[in-house]
Design a protein around this motif. Structure first.
Motif, short mmCIF file in Angstrom:
data_model
loop_
_atom_site.label_atom_id
_atom_site.label_comp_id
_atom_site.label_asym_id
_atom_site.label_seq_id
_atom_site.Cartn_x
_atom_site.Cartn_y
_atom_site.Cartn_z
N VAL A 154 42.83 81.46 155.42
CA VAL A 154 42.96 82.75 156.10
C VAL A 154 44.40 83.24 155.99
O VAL A 154 45.34 82.50 156.29
N VAL A 155 44.56 84.50 155.56
CA VAL A 155 45.87 85.14 155.50
C VAL A 155 45.82 86.38 156.38
O VAL A 155 45.06 87.31 156.10
N ILE A 156 46.59 86.38 157.46
CA ILE A 156 46.61 87.52 158.37
C ILE A 156 47.53 88.59 157.79
O ILE A 156 48.74 88.37 157.65
N LEU A 157 46.97 89.73 157.46
CA LEU A 157 47.76 90.81 156.89
C LEU A 157 48.28 91.77 157.95
O LEU A 157 49.44 92.18 157.93
N LYS A 158 47.39 92.12 158.89
CA LYS A 158 47.79 93.06 159.94
C LYS A 158 46.99 92.79 161.21
O LYS A 158 45.87 93.25 161.35
N ASN A 159 47.56 92.03 162.09
CA ASN A 159 46.87 91.71 163.34
C ASN A 159 47.73 90.81 164.21
O ASN A 159 48.66 90.16 163.72
N GLU A 160 47.38 90.74 165.48
CA GLU A 160 47.94 89.78 166.42
C GLU A 160 46.82 89.36 167.35
O GLU A 160 45.90 90.12 167.59
N GLY A 161 46.89 88.14 167.86
CA GLY A 161 45.88 87.71 168.79
C GLY A 161 45.97 86.22 169.06
O GLY A 161 47.04 85.63 168.96
N THR A 162 44.84 85.64 169.40
CA THR A 162 44.77 84.22 169.74
C THR A 162 43.72 83.56 168.86
O THR A 162 42.62 84.09 168.70
N CYS A 163 44.07 82.42 168.26
CA CYS A 163 43.10 81.68 167.47
C CYS A 163 42.71 80.41 168.23
O CYS A 163 43.54 79.76 168.85
N LYS B 5 57.08 85.53 151.24
CA LYS B 5 56.29 86.75 151.06
C LYS B 5 55.68 86.80 149.66
O LYS B 5 54.62 87.39 149.44
N LYS B 6 56.35 86.14 148.72
CA LYS B 6 55.85 86.11 147.35
C LYS B 6 54.49 85.43 147.27
O LYS B 6 53.62 85.85 146.49
N THR B 7 54.29 84.39 148.11
CA THR B 7 53.01 83.68 148.11
C THR B 7 51.90 84.59 148.61
O THR B 7 50.79 84.60 148.05
N ILE B 8 52.17 85.37 149.65
CA ILE B 8 51.16 86.29 150.17
C ILE B 8 50.84 87.36 149.12
O ILE B 8 49.68 87.74 148.94
N LYS B 9 51.85 87.83 148.40
CA LYS B 9 51.62 88.81 147.34
C LYS B 9 50.74 88.22 146.24
O LYS B 9 49.87 88.90 145.68
N GLU B 10 50.96 86.94 145.92
CA GLU B 10 50.15 86.29 144.89
C GLU B 10 48.69 86.18 145.33
O GLU B 10 47.77 86.34 144.51
N ILE B 11 48.49 85.90 146.61
CA ILE B 11 47.12 85.81 147.13
C ILE B 11 46.45 87.17 147.07
O ILE B 11 45.28 87.29 146.66
N LYS B 12 47.17 88.21 147.43
CA LYS B 12 46.61 89.57 147.36
C LYS B 12 46.31 89.98 145.92
O LYS B 12 45.30 90.60 145.63
N SER B 13 47.19 89.60 145.01
CA SER B 13 46.99 89.93 143.59
C SER B 13 45.78 89.19 143.02
O SER B 13 45.06 89.72 142.15
N MET B 14 45.55 87.96 143.50
CA MET B 14 44.43 87.17 143.01
C MET B 14 43.10 87.86 143.27
O MET B 14 42.15 87.73 142.48
N LEU B 15 43.02 88.63 144.35
CA LEU B 15 41.77 89.29 144.70
C LEU B 15 41.31 90.27 143.63
O LEU B 15 40.12 90.57 143.53
N LYS B 16 42.24 90.76 142.83
CA LYS B 16 41.91 91.75 141.80
C LYS B 16 41.45 91.10 140.49
O LYS B 16 41.00 91.79 139.58
N LEU B 17 41.60 89.78 140.41
CA LEU B 17 41.26 89.07 139.18
C LEU B 17 39.80 88.64 139.17
O LEU B 17 39.13 88.64 140.20
N GLU B 18 39.34 88.20 138.01
CA GLU B 18 37.97 87.71 137.89
C GLU B 18 37.96 86.48 136.98
O GLU B 18 38.89 86.24 136.21
N GLY B 19 36.90 85.69 137.10
CA GLY B 19 36.65 84.58 136.18
C GLY B 19 37.77 83.56 136.10
O GLY B 19 38.32 83.10 137.10
#
Length: 287
Positions: free
Chosen positions: A39-48, A129-143
């Motif tokens: 799980v990567v929290i992009l925009k939120n706050e709360g309790t887990c 922050k680079k790691t989060i960017k890599e995770i976001k970029s991965m979503l656009k990839l396939e296969g």
């Protein structure tokens, strides 16, 4: 707070699934599933709520949840900032998603070790922050490209030195239902009935033990007494109600299974290190 088994199985003939949750609120269900979840929290706050752990989460947090680990995300923004969507990335995958022996090879054993640590729930601290960017970029990839990208991300997370375990060995052992049916029966009973009076005797009878033997068994298995465990479940539910801000403290006390305010306040302070009113005011003031 009933525990739900959710189906996170892959319906698209892929080895792992990725999803961006962009809703006014997160899924407020105490649940578990056989897949690991990153799980990567992009925009939120709360309790887990993860196992027997309760703590704040915020934007930028990355958490890896092991298979069959009960959890729930309770976001605050849907109560205090109506109309603002919450956003998080959720990646679900089986431990053997690349084959039964792939992660047992010497080159991959550090990632296998990561999966084993994840059974406690693993929070990554000071994530670049680079790691989060890599995770976001991965979503656009396939296969193939997506698979290699995810493997690279797991490699970086596995080598991270700044991590925090969220729950304890005893709680994890208690949910190994295939190995301990008695423990599963007891905990299921507690979760179904925690908001009423539950005695040690009635739960011991459920386990076909006398109260003394059951008390020893429960403490040995969960590393805490039955009364402490029950109190933590009740206080966890009370925290959820406090954050929802729909009931007063007196009502929450009884809805959580306590029979008087003084005991509720005492147990809450013992477990959360503050009073219910302080907890409620703190989170309200944050918004």
């Amino acid at each position: 707070m009933k525990l739900h088994l959710l189906d996170r199985g892959n319906l698209n003939n892929r080895s792992f699934t990725t999803k961006v949750n962009d809703y006014p609120y997160f899924l407020k269900i105490w649940h578990y599933h056989p897949e690991l979840e990153l799980v990567v929290i992009l925009k939120n706050e709360g309790t887990c709520f993860v196992g027997d752990n309760i703590e704040k989460f915020e934007s930028g947090d990355i958490v890896l949840l092991g298979k069959n680990l009960p959890h729930m995300w309770l976001n605050e923004d849907d109560f205090f900032k109506a109309g603002v969507n919450q956003s998080a990335i959720a990646i679900h995958f089986k431990e053997d998603y690349l084959g039964t022996t792939f992660f047992e090879t010497p080159e991959m054993e550090h990632i296998l070790a990561l999966f084993k640590k994840a059974r406690f729930g693993l929070k990554f601290l000071e994530v670049p922050k680079k790691t989060i960017k890599e995770i976001k970029s991965m979503l656009k990839l396939e296969g193939y490209e997506k698979t290699i990208s995810f493997l690279n991300i797991l490699n970086k997370l596995a080598r991270s030195k700044q991590t925090k375990s969220l729950t304890n060995e005893g709680f994890i052992n208690s949910f190994k239902t295939t190995q301990n049916q008695t423990q599963d029966k007891v905990l299921t009973y507690i979760f179904k009935n925690f908001n009423r009076v539950i005695t040690l005797t009635e739960v011991a009878e459920l386990a076909h033990m006398n109260p003394t033997a059951f008390s020893r068994y429960f403490k040995r298995t969960n590393r805490k007494t039955f009364s402490r465990y029950l109190a933590e479940v009740r206080i966890g539910y009370a925290c959820k109600l406090l954050l929802e801000n729909k009931h007063n403290i007196s009502s929450i006390c009884y809805k959580s299974g306590f029979n008087n305010i003084s005991n509720f306040n005492r147990q809450f302070k013992l477990i959360m290190n503050c009073s219910p009113s302080t907890y409620s005011n703190k989170h309200t003031n944050n918004h």
